[in-house]
Scaffold this active site. Structure first.
Site, mmCIF file in Angstrom:
data_model
loop_
_atom_site.group_PDB
_atom_site.id
_atom_site.type_symbol
_atom_site.label_atom_id
_atom_site.label_comp_id
_atom_site.label_asym_id
_atom_site.label_seq_id
_atom_site.Cartn_x
_atom_site.Cartn_y
_atom_site.Cartn_z
ATOM 1 N N HIS A 193 0.914 -1.172 -0.113
ATOM 2 C CA HIS A 193 0.201 0.012 -0.041
ATOM 3 C C HIS A 193 1.056 1.184 -0.077
ATOM 4 O O HIS A 193 1.734 1.382 0.791
ATOM 5 C CB HIS A 193 -0.835 0.013 1.333
ATOM 6 C CG HIS A 193 -2.058 0.707 1.209
ATOM 7 N ND1 HIS A 193 -3.310 0.432 1.278
ATOM 8 C CD2 HIS A 193 -2.028 2.369 1.258
ATOM 9 C CE1 HIS A 193 -4.093 1.571 1.266
ATOM 10 N NE2 HIS A 193 -3.458 2.792 1.273
ATOM 11 N N HIS A 195 2.692 4.066 1.114
ATOM 12 C CA HIS A 195 2.855 4.876 2.344
ATOM 13 C C HIS A 195 4.267 5.354 2.420
ATOM 14 O O HIS A 195 5.165 4.732 1.649
ATOM 15 C CB HIS A 195 2.430 3.649 3.483
ATOM 16 C CG HIS A 195 3.499 2.663 3.757
ATOM 17 N ND1 HIS A 195 3.473 1.595 2.563
ATOM 18 C CD2 HIS A 195 4.321 2.584 4.639
ATOM 19 C CE1 HIS A 195 4.509 0.867 3.215
ATOM 20 N NE2 HIS A 195 4.842 1.467 4.438
#
Length: 377
Positions: A193, A195
């Site tokens: 993800h 990030h």
């Protein structure tokens, strides 16, 4: 010029089930879009104890030992991603079912929880690895990349970085705030993800201290400012990647990595909270442009480390230090990576297969996907 500072807007705050703090930043201002701040309904084990760090007298470095990090989540499938919004039947680290940017304390920190005062005499010392580690989720979308974000979202991320730098710099015992993104499995990421992370260190890091020493030595020998002279040299033309009114992105004269770009403000500022709104706005565009050019070099996404170098919180050399970003990648060809082997890993003596001028020319000529999905057109 007024600095943007952390007071431009205030995020929505809450706490996760084990007591860790969570903050939401919204593209249009403070907090969440609607519905308030949902609670974390999970049953979590207690937070780990603060790690221990030891001092290496031979190299002069502090080393943190955080054994609980052996159990951290490692490249889970999308259906088990802890950074995606919570949905009915599956609670994640982010309870909101909809968010823009979320920042929360890392469940598996290398530093903290807890704060500390001054460090002990380093000779043979052991001390708590106090401080704080945070995760910054750039988007609720599990797919994509930082380069694929809208300018508005990147601006929100920059505001979050600015807010966290200002707030963490006031935490007792924090000596330096480091913001970074590891992108790609080849770099060692543990979550797909999009990030980044923030480390609030209880000491000034070795690399920063070397830079501070170089700044002091350069001033003593030449009477000038090293950062100013490096920027002027980077703006000469051959190594420029992108240029604006407030920022220049260039490949440094003595780049260590096959891909290395420094993004430097034209004005001398020590950290992100010292930037003006106009400087932050242009930074969003210049930074995205650099990342899209890097992704335009090859048909597949390029792994990289994006590292923000900020001045230490309370150091005699703070005002001489200039905020800057370094984006580096070990990718030296489409199917080849540069490994830090004998000379680099053991001796710190770097050897490069490409010149900085060649890298800059390739980045300037890169065919960039306007949608920011990565790869050439």
């Amino acid at each position: 010029m007024d600095p943007a500072g952390s007071g431009a807007f205030e995020p929505a705050r809450t706490h996760l089930a084990d007591g860790r703090e969570l903050l939401y930043f919204h593209d249009g201002g403070a907090g969440l879009r609607q519905g308030g701040v949902p609670p974390d309904t999970r049953s979590l084990p207690p937070r780990p104890d603060t790690p221990v760090m030891r001092f290496d007298p031979l190299l002069g470095d502090w080393i943190s030992y955080a054994g609980h990090r052996q159990n951290r989540t490692h490249l889970p499938p999308a259906a088990e991603c802890p950074l995606c919004p919570s949905v009915p039947g599956r609670a994640t680290e982010i309870p909101a079912q909809e968010y823009d940017v979320a920042v929360f304390e890392n469940r598996f920190p290398a530093f903290g929880p807890g704060t500390a005062g001054s460090l002990p005499d380093p000779a043979g010392a052991e001390a708590p690895a106090a401080g704080r580690c945070e995760v910054v989720a750039f988007s609720p979308d599990h797919q994509g990349s930082f380069a694929g974000l809208s300018l508005e979202r990147i601006r929100t991320v920059i505001r979050a970085w600015t807010h966290r730098t200002a707030e963490l710099s006031k935490v007792p015992g924090v000596a330096q705030v480091f913001i970074f993104e590891n992108r790609g499995a080849d770099i060692g990421v543990t979550l797909h993800h999009p990030h980044g992370q923030i480390y609030a260190y209880p000491y000034v890091t070795p690399t920063t201290q070397r830079q501070l020493d170089s700044l002091a030595g350069y001033h003593a020998a030449a009477g000038g400012d090293l950062f100013t002279d490096l920027l002027a040299r980077g703006q000469e033309g051959q190594r420029i990647v992108a240029h604006g009114q407030y920022w220049t992105a260039y490949v440094p004269y003595a780049a260590r990595m096959p891909i290395e770009v420094h993004v430097v403000p034209h004005r001398h500022v020590p950290d992100l909270p010292s930037l003006t709104e106009d400087e932050q706005t242009e930074l969003a565009a210049v930074y995205r442009d650099v990342l899209r050019r890097i992704d335009g070099l090859y048909p597949t996404p390029t792994p990289y480390i994006a590292a923000w170098y900020q001045a230490p919180v309370d150091h005699p050399g703070r005002e001489k230090y200039r905020l800057h970003l370094q984006v580096t990648s070990p990718r030296r060809a489409e199917n080849k990576l540069k490994y830090l082997a004998g000379s680099e890993a053991a001796m710190g003596a770097f050897i490069s297969d490409v010149t900085p001028e060649q890298t800059a020319a390739r980045l300037r000529a890169a065919l960039v996907d306007p949608a920011g999905t990565g790869g050439k057109q």
